[in-house]
Write a protein that holds these residues in place. Sequence first.
Motif, PDB file in Angstrom:
ATOM      1  N   GLY A 186      32.062  80.857 -14.024  1.00 59.81           N
ATOM      2  CA  GLY A 186      32.952  80.505 -12.921  1.00 59.81           C
ATOM      3  C   GLY A 186      33.132  81.618 -11.906  1.00 59.81           C
ATOM      4  O   GLY A 186      32.426  82.635 -11.917  1.00 59.81           O
ATOM      5  N   TRP A 187      34.097  81.426 -11.024  1.00 55.99           N
ATOM      6  CA  TRP A 187      34.465  82.385  -9.991  1.00 55.99           C
ATOM      7  C   TRP A 187      35.973  82.606 -10.069  1.00 55.99           C
ATOM      8  O   TRP A 187      36.694  81.723 -10.530  1.00 55.99           O
ATOM      9  CB  TRP A 187      34.097  81.883  -8.594  1.00 55.99           C
ATOM     10  N   VAL A 188      36.426  83.756  -9.613  1.00 61.85           N
ATOM     11  CA  VAL A 188      37.857  84.061  -9.629  1.00 61.85           C
ATOM     12  C   VAL A 188      38.349  84.247  -8.193  1.00 61.85           C
ATOM     13  O   VAL A 188      37.562  84.472  -7.268  1.00 61.85           O
ATOM     14  CB  VAL A 188      38.158  85.338 -10.441  1.00 61.85           C
ATOM     15  N   GLU A 189      39.670  84.142  -8.034  1.00 57.84           N
ATOM     16  CA  GLU A 189      40.262  84.342  -6.713  1.00 57.84           C
ATOM     17  C   GLU A 189      40.170  85.808  -6.305  1.00 57.84           C
ATOM     18  O   GLU A 189      40.322  86.707  -7.130  1.00 57.84           O
ATOM     19  CB  GLU A 189      41.725  83.897  -6.720  1.00 57.84           C
ATOM     20  N   MET A 190      39.940  86.036  -5.015  1.00 51.64           N
ATOM     21  CA  MET A 190      39.874  87.384  -4.464  1.00 51.64           C
ATOM     22  C   MET A 190      41.115  87.661  -3.634  1.00 51.64           C
ATOM     23  O   MET A 190      41.636  86.775  -2.954  1.00 51.64           O
ATOM     24  CB  MET A 190      38.626  87.529  -3.590  1.00 51.64           C
TER      25      MET A 190
END
Length: 514
Positions: A38-42
């Motif tokens: 997945g991807w995470v918030e920046m």
Amino acid sequence: MPPKKKGTKRKATPQANGSEITNGDSTPAPPDRTTWPGWVEMESEPAFFNVMLKEMGARGVKVQEVYGLDEEMLAILPQPVHALIFLFRYRDTDEAQQEKGTDCPNHVWFANQVPDYACASVALLNIVNNIEGLQMGKELRDFRDFTRDMDPLSRGDAIDSFEFVKHIHNSFARENDLLIADMAFKQKAAKAKKRQAVTKARESREAKKDVKAPLKEKSSNVKTTPTRISSRMLRKTPKGGSTGSCHSSPLSDPPESDPEYENAPSKLAKSAPKSNGTRRSTRKPQPRKDTFAASAAAEVDDEDGFHFIAYMPIQGHVWKLDGLDSFPHDLGGVDATGGGDWMSIAQPALQTRMAMYEGADIEFNLMAVVHDPALKDRDGLLRNVKELQSTEKRLDSVFEDWRSLDGAETTKEVITSSSTNFDISQADIDGTGLVESTSQRIEKEEDLLALIQMRNQVICRQRPLRASIRDALESAKGDEEKAKHRRHNYGGFVRSWLGALAESELLSELLEAA
């Protein structure tokens, strides 16, 4: 759940990420960043974006925070300004209000945001792939060539599979960020199921409303059902007061000649309550509340989150590059002949968005992707040192002991060869070429004083280059320091520290004191 029996042990429970939970520990192990899909918030932190650009291989641009859209604030930005990155609180209602393009021109590189929480990297890639002449690393060049002929949705899928960028993006994630992202994915799946259930229930209710019950026709041949009269009221009491064993049938009519029972039906009507189908309560009926649909709809609608989009000029037009839009949106052309600036076209769109949060907490942030002079200044410093070495070589040929003359001193700040502080090597200097006219002028000069004066002029031009590069290096060092602290895993240290306090029986005392 029932209490556990003494002496029993719980078996290890396998987790989705391959770890196990033992001895009743319900704390899931964090996923591995390198393999997590997945991807995470920046965060909207310019330092993080600068480190991402550097590690991606983009050179010649940097990200700087913008504190206002007035002329004074914009004037202090390094020129040119290549793009703006706007972070705002996105709501589901924004999707219907936004104006969207109808296609993606060939000269605009635009990708949709396919995975959740990838909007920061999508915005950066939408920007760097549209800056002409930008120096890129091999990975970014290959990716741009690979996606050149793709449509926006396919480019979004390619970003989701671009492990090089995903690894850099997720390197800023803490353990809790990965766990929260995993939890958000599960909640999103649950909300999707609930949304489907709400939609299905709503459609069922609408279908039932449309189907009306058939009307019953009253036939003239059907007599009205007579009012039922209790046999107790129609019972004839003999003289003497005793009821006896004989009485009329409950369905038989009372004798018309008997005066005691002539008004029996009317008395019954007065004593018995009326039943004509109306409600006995005088309170108005309230509609039935569908608590499941209401609560589910409230949870489904609560989908707000922060989102990054980009604004930038591309071939004389200003474009809004929002990964959640199907296509880029052309905001209008720039009148270059009239001295127009692309920022004057982007300002109204940004000000409209900012006005939505007036009077509330700050729910937006603006950053600018500007030209980074450090790369140009470094090239200038290399040429300056090259010219200085050529001048000194010519002085050696004219007068070998020229360094002992007045005005020919060399201070320690002057760079005459390789320098680790400024990240330049002798190979870099040798690979730098001089303008042919400058080389000829140095070689033809035979006057000693004229050569010393030329050398002093070269040293004077070096001073602002050193200052600019030094500031850029300090800024980059600060960005890397922030990124280092952001990437450092403090969770393991905190857990081990709390465990040591617990083993020393000090943790309970500290909690009680707090």
